[in-house]
Write a protein that holds these residues in place. Sequence first.
Motif, PDB file in Angstrom:
ATOM      1  N   ASP A 221       0.868  -1.181   0.000  1.00 45.28           N
ATOM      2  CA  ASP A 221       0.000   0.000   0.000  1.00 45.28           C
ATOM      3  C   ASP A 221       0.904   1.230   0.000  1.00 45.28           C
ATOM      4  OD1 ASP A 221      -2.039   1.786   0.122  1.00 45.28           O
ATOM      5  OD2 ASP A 221      -2.704   1.286   2.145  1.00 45.28           O
ATOM      6  N   PHE A 222       1.195   1.743  -1.203  1.00 42.68           N
ATOM      7  CA  PHE A 222       2.114   2.860  -1.345  1.00 42.68           C
ATOM      8  C   PHE A 222       1.359   4.092  -1.828  1.00 42.68           C
ATOM      9  CE2 PHE A 222       5.148  -0.414  -0.874  1.00 42.68           C
ATOM     10  CZ  PHE A 222       6.365   0.177  -0.546  1.00 42.68           C
ATOM     11  N   ASP A 223       1.346   5.130  -0.995  1.00 38.03           N
ATOM     12  CA  ASP A 223       0.697   6.385  -1.377  1.00 38.03           C
ATOM     13  C   ASP A 223       1.476   7.110  -2.454  1.00 38.03           C
ATOM     14  OD1 ASP A 223      -1.458   6.159   0.360  1.00 38.03           O
ATOM     15  OD2 ASP A 223      -0.322   6.998   2.029  1.00 38.03           O
ATOM     16  N   LYS A 224       2.785   6.868  -2.496  1.00 45.03           N
ATOM     17  CA  LYS A 224       3.591   7.592  -3.475  1.00 45.03           C
ATOM     18  C   LYS A 224       4.764   6.750  -3.950  1.00 45.03           C
ATOM     19  CE  LYS A 224       6.484  11.727  -4.090  1.00 45.03           C
ATOM     20  NZ  LYS A 224       7.069  12.909  -3.420  1.00 45.03           N
ATOM     21  N   ILE A 225       4.846   6.587  -5.258  1.00 42.44           N
ATOM     22  CA  ILE A 225       6.035   6.062  -5.917  1.00 42.44           C
ATOM     23  C   ILE A 225       6.359   7.045  -7.037  1.00 42.44           C
ATOM     24  CG2 ILE A 225       7.066   4.180  -7.231  1.00 42.44           C
ATOM     25  CD1 ILE A 225       5.124   2.276  -5.890  1.00 42.44           C
ATOM     26  N   ARG A 226       7.502   7.680  -6.939  1.00 44.66           N
ATOM     27  CA  ARG A 226       7.905   8.676  -7.947  1.00 44.66           C
ATOM     28  C   ARG A 226       9.188   8.218  -8.618  1.00 44.66           C
ATOM     29  NH1 ARG A 226      11.101  13.802  -7.462  1.00 44.66           N
ATOM     30  NH2 ARG A 226      10.677  14.997  -9.358  1.00 44.66           N
ATOM     31  N   LEU A 227       9.122   8.059  -9.929  1.00 45.40           N
ATOM     32  CA  LEU A 227      10.274   7.648 -10.724  1.00 45.40           C
ATOM     33  C   LEU A 227      10.602   8.763 -11.709  1.00 45.40           C
ATOM     34  CD1 LEU A 227      10.866   4.145 -12.237  1.00 45.40           C
ATOM     35  CD2 LEU A 227      11.377   6.195 -13.552  1.00 45.40           C
ATOM     36  N   PHE A 228      11.848   9.202 -11.725  1.00 43.25           N
ATOM     37  CA  PHE A 228      12.242  10.272 -12.626  1.00 43.25           C
ATOM     38  C   PHE A 228      13.695  10.095 -13.041  1.00 43.25           C
ATOM     39  CE2 PHE A 228      13.022  11.576  -8.307  1.00 43.25           C
ATOM     40  CZ  PHE A 228      14.251  12.217  -8.326  1.00 43.25           C
ATOM     41  N   ARG A 229      14.063  10.791 -14.114  1.00 44.20           N
ATOM     42  CA  ARG A 229      15.430  10.733 -14.609  1.00 44.20           C
ATOM     43  C   ARG A 229      16.251  11.851 -13.980  1.00 44.20           C
ATOM     44  NH1 ARG A 229      15.916   7.179 -18.772  1.00 44.20           N
ATOM     45  NH2 ARG A 229      13.983   6.527 -19.789  1.00 44.20           N
ATOM     46  N   THR A 230      17.458  11.512 -13.519  1.00 42.73           N
ATOM     47  CA  THR A 230      18.332  12.492 -12.890  1.00 42.73           C
ATOM     48  C   THR A 230      19.140  13.223 -13.969  1.00 42.73           C
ATOM     49  OG1 THR A 230      20.063  10.822 -12.598  1.00 42.73           O
ATOM     50  CG2 THR A 230      18.499  11.114 -10.802  1.00 42.73           C
ATOM     51  N   ASP A 231      19.897  14.232 -13.544  1.00 50.37           N
ATOM     52  CA  ASP A 231      20.668  15.037 -14.493  1.00 50.37           C
ATOM     53  C   ASP A 231      21.716  14.212 -15.237  1.00 50.37           C
ATOM     54  OD1 ASP A 231      19.216  17.241 -13.763  1.00 50.37           O
ATOM     55  OD2 ASP A 231      20.673  17.956 -12.287  1.00 50.37           O
ATOM     56  N   ASN A 232      22.200  13.140 -14.611  1.00 49.88           N
ATOM     57  CA  ASN A 232      23.206  12.302 -15.269  1.00 49.88           C
ATOM     58  C   ASN A 232      22.581  11.179 -16.107  1.00 49.88           C
ATOM     59  OD1 ASN A 232      22.287  10.554 -13.333  1.00 49.88           O
ATOM     60  ND2 ASN A 232      24.198  10.448 -12.176  1.00 49.88           N
ATOM     61  N   GLY A 233      21.257  11.244 -16.291  1.00 50.76           N
ATOM     62  CA  GLY A 233      20.587  10.277 -17.152  1.00 50.76           C
ATOM     63  C   GLY A 233      20.163   8.998 -16.471  1.00 50.76           C
ATOM     64  N   ARG A 234      20.460   8.857 -15.180  1.00 47.06           N
ATOM     65  CA  ARG A 234      20.054   7.657 -14.463  1.00 47.06           C
ATOM     66  C   ARG A 234      18.645   7.827 -13.899  1.00 47.06           C
ATOM     67  NH1 ARG A 234      25.599   5.781 -11.249  1.00 47.06           N
ATOM     68  NH2 ARG A 234      26.770   5.218 -13.145  1.00 47.06           N
ATOM     69  N   LYS A 235      18.141   6.773 -13.294  1.00 45.94           N
ATOM     70  CA  LYS A 235      16.784   6.783 -12.770  1.00 45.94           C
ATOM     71  C   LYS A 235      16.815   6.843 -11.247  1.00 45.94           C
ATOM     72  CE  LYS A 235      15.312   3.832 -16.597  1.00 45.94           C
ATOM     73  NZ  LYS A 235      14.796   2.495 -16.963  1.00 45.94           N
ATOM     74  N   SER A 236      15.904   7.604 -10.694  1.00 44.92           N
ATOM     75  CA  SER A 236      15.749   7.692  -9.246  1.00 44.92           C
ATOM     76  C   SER A 236      14.311   7.345  -8.889  1.00 44.92           C
ATOM     77  CB  SER A 236      16.088   9.106  -8.757  1.00 44.92           C
ATOM     78  OG  SER A 236      15.968   9.199  -7.342  1.00 44.92           O
ATOM     79  N   ILE A 237      14.136   6.540  -7.841  1.00 44.47           N
ATOM     80  CA  ILE A 237      12.808   6.115  -7.411  1.00 44.47           C
ATOM     81  C   ILE A 237      12.626   6.505  -5.943  1.00 44.47           C
ATOM     82  CG2 ILE A 237      11.201   4.194  -7.135  1.00 44.47           C
ATOM     83  CD1 ILE A 237      12.865   2.671  -9.213  1.00 44.47           C
TER      84      ILE A 237
END
Length: 314
Positions: A221-237
């Motif tokens: 039960d996750f209210d928030k999962i945010r996945l985005f690309r960082t400035d160096n092109g990698r992924k952050s979750i």
Amino acid sequence: TSLKLDQFPLPVSDITAKAIFTPYLIVIKEFSGIYCNESVSLSGHVQLDQEYRQSNYQLVLKLTQTLLSDDLFDLMPEALRKIVTELKPEGRVNLTADLDKESFTKPPDYGITLECLGNNVTIPKFPYPLKDITGIMTVKDNSIKLKDITATTDSNVPIDANSPTIKLNGEIILTNDTYNSIILKLSAKDLIFDDQFALVLPQHALPLYGRLSPDGHFDLDFDKIRLFRTDNGRKSIEFNGTVNFVNSSINVSGTKIELNAPLKTKGTYKTGEGLSSCQNELNGGTLKILGKTFTNLKGNICYDFGSRYWSTQD
């Protein structure tokens, strides 16, 4: 009668319609027809312009229980079409397309809403095919919004057990033919610790998973999962939610520990680095070890990125 619009290239036949025609405007009162043996309806208006020799329009087109096909995928922007075709979707949908062209010199605006009617998809690198999908997906302006998308996973569960279920709400933002960020609210029930689940984990987590040898079920039960690309092109979750262990167990140094407990968790994971932060809290539930049962569990479990060690408090 048949019809094919340049901006909506679906051939429609067996048309019946009522419309008002003027030299510069067509108002569609009633319109129905057949596309691939399924019903189609259309409403709105078309504005004609002799100078530009083209038309503007505001139209709403609806297809009922239409079969997913390449023709439908071609209505989508390139980035979304690429994502959808990789999922290999199957089944039928209700589709509503809002087509809006207000300028003679600019491309049309559009919005597409899909109501899933028990569809199936296969997500690349995700070990569980999803089936019986229901819910609403809306595509507009490089945004994909998910509303109450519910599915069951095609996992190896016993006949008398519940099939794992997943429910998603959220939004996917597309940039330059790929996703830029994803924000989701996720709930899942009756998931299983098994070899297939291990395929979802990051490579560096597999040795720990193997040592713990988890077994049993868990809910999410996750209210928030945010996945985005960082400035160096990698992924952050970034994640914030609860993992509820249900009749689960792990092995620590050869000792079996049985768990029935909710674990609140919040942290950040970065590709190429692993966990950069993770705070966990036990607040209730039971633990059984060496024949002894502990109830009303409480405590904090923290991860230190610098030392790569876990520690417990309270």
